[in-house]
Design a protein around this motif. Structure first.
Motif, short mmCIF file in Angstrom:
data_model
loop_
_atom_site.label_atom_id
_atom_site.label_comp_id
_atom_site.label_asym_id
_atom_site.label_seq_id
_atom_site.Cartn_x
_atom_site.Cartn_y
_atom_site.Cartn_z
N TYR A 76 0.85 -1.19 0.00
CA TYR A 76 0.00 0.00 0.00
C TYR A 76 0.89 1.25 0.00
CZ TYR A 76 -3.54 3.37 1.50
OH TYR A 76 -4.38 4.45 1.58
N GLU A 77 0.62 2.17 -0.93
CA GLU A 77 1.39 3.41 -1.00
C GLU A 77 0.61 4.52 -0.31
OE1 GLU A 77 2.50 4.14 -5.06
OE2 GLU A 77 3.66 2.28 -5.15
N LEU A 78 1.30 5.32 0.49
CA LEU A 78 0.66 6.41 1.20
C LEU A 78 1.53 7.65 1.14
CD1 LEU A 78 1.23 6.06 4.96
CD2 LEU A 78 1.67 4.12 3.51
N ALA A 79 0.89 8.79 1.30
CA ALA A 79 1.63 10.05 1.27
C ALA A 79 0.96 11.04 2.20
CB ALA A 79 1.67 10.61 -0.15
N PHE A 80 1.79 11.87 2.82
CA PHE A 80 1.36 12.96 3.69
C PHE A 80 2.08 14.21 3.22
CE2 PHE A 80 1.08 9.07 6.08
CZ PHE A 80 -0.14 9.17 6.74
N PHE A 81 1.44 15.36 3.38
CA PHE A 81 2.07 16.59 2.94
C PHE A 81 1.57 17.76 3.79
CE2 PHE A 81 -1.91 16.41 0.75
CZ PHE A 81 -2.33 17.73 0.65
N GLY A 82 2.27 18.89 3.69
CA GLY A 82 1.83 20.08 4.41
C GLY A 82 2.73 21.26 4.17
N PHE A 99 -3.35 13.88 4.80
CA PHE A 99 -3.17 12.57 4.19
C PHE A 99 -3.60 12.73 2.74
CE2 PHE A 99 -4.87 7.97 4.04
CZ PHE A 99 -3.65 7.46 3.69
N ASP A 100 -2.75 12.33 1.81
CA ASP A 100 -2.99 12.60 0.40
C ASP A 100 -3.94 11.57 -0.23
OD1 ASP A 100 -2.92 13.78 -2.05
OD2 ASP A 100 -0.79 13.47 -2.42
N VAL A 101 -5.19 11.63 0.20
CA VAL A 101 -6.28 10.86 -0.41
C VAL A 101 -7.44 11.83 -0.62
CG1 VAL A 101 -5.59 8.63 0.56
CG2 VAL A 101 -7.20 10.09 1.82
N PRO A 102 -8.24 11.60 -1.67
CA PRO A 102 -9.30 12.57 -2.00
C PRO A 102 -10.25 12.91 -0.86
CG PRO A 102 -9.05 10.96 -3.77
CD PRO A 102 -8.17 10.50 -2.64
N GLU A 103 -10.54 11.94 0.01
CA GLU A 103 -11.51 12.17 1.08
C GLU A 103 -11.09 13.24 2.08
OE1 GLU A 103 -11.68 8.24 -0.71
OE2 GLU A 103 -10.09 9.10 0.51
N VAL A 104 -9.80 13.41 2.29
CA VAL A 104 -9.36 14.32 3.37
C VAL A 104 -8.25 15.29 2.98
CG1 VAL A 104 -10.09 12.81 5.26
CG2 VAL A 104 -7.76 12.61 4.34
N ARG A 105 -7.72 15.21 1.77
CA ARG A 105 -6.55 16.04 1.43
C ARG A 105 -6.84 17.53 1.56
NH1 ARG A 105 -6.81 14.20 -4.27
NH2 ARG A 105 -5.18 12.76 -3.62
N ASP A 106 -8.10 17.95 1.44
CA ASP A 106 -8.45 19.36 1.55
C ASP A 106 -8.81 19.78 2.98
OD1 ASP A 106 -8.03 19.73 -1.17
OD2 ASP A 106 -10.10 19.19 -1.66
#
Length: 162
Positions: A76-82, A99-106
């Motif tokens: 599983y690939e995951l990414a975090f940013f800020g 967390f760089d997924v569509p549900e919460v990235r914004d």
């Protein structure tokens, strides 16, 4: 407190939208701050045993950006940013985290990191403030407490080497 004592991470929820992680380290706060903000050092402790970091950029300055990418043992690939909001080395920093997924990235959380040193022991307190109760509870439900504790154990080992 014995400088060789094993420290445990403590997770608390000071409000319905916050998670606070607290952990003491047997190292001066300048060294802890450096390990928290230097990509080559972050790669050595972040994700400890739960994910292999594949990319790591971190600019702790106000306005600086950061991004971590990792792959779990099951692929599983995951990414975090800020983005950095405040930096006060070595006392701490404030940055956003998503967390760089569509549900919460914004809906990034605001992370406040504080380092306090006493007698060679540095206490790290990290408070994440989420956009909603649901976002906070979703993060808790991931089991992040175990991953964070393992990462902090790896950070302690790294600090002992420095």
């Amino acid at each position: 407190m014995n400088a060789a004592a094993k420290h445990e991470m403590i997770l608390t929820t000071p409000s319905d939208r916050e998670i606070t992680l607290t952990r003491a380290f047997n190292a001066p706060r300048e060294l802890v701050f450096k390990a928290l903000t230097t990509p080559s050092l972050i790669r050595r402790w972040w994700g400890a045993g739960h994910a292999e970091m594949t990319a790591c950029d971190f600019d702790a300055r106000a306005g600086g950006t950061w991004r971590f990418e990792a792959k779990t043992p099951d692929g599983y690939e995951l990414a975090f940013f800020g983005e950095g909001r405040e930096a006060d080395p070595p006392a701490g920093m404030v940055y956003t985290e998503a967390f760089d997924v569509p549900e919460v990235r914004d809906r990034p959380s605001i992370v406040t990191v504080r380092l306090r040193e006493e007698n060679g022991i540095t206490t790290l307190t990290t408070t994440s403030r989420f956009a909603s109760v649901e976002d906070r509870d979703m993060v808790i439900a991931t089991g992040m407490e175990h991953g964070a504790a393992a990462s902090y154990d790896a950070l302690e080992a790294l600090l002992a080497e420095q």
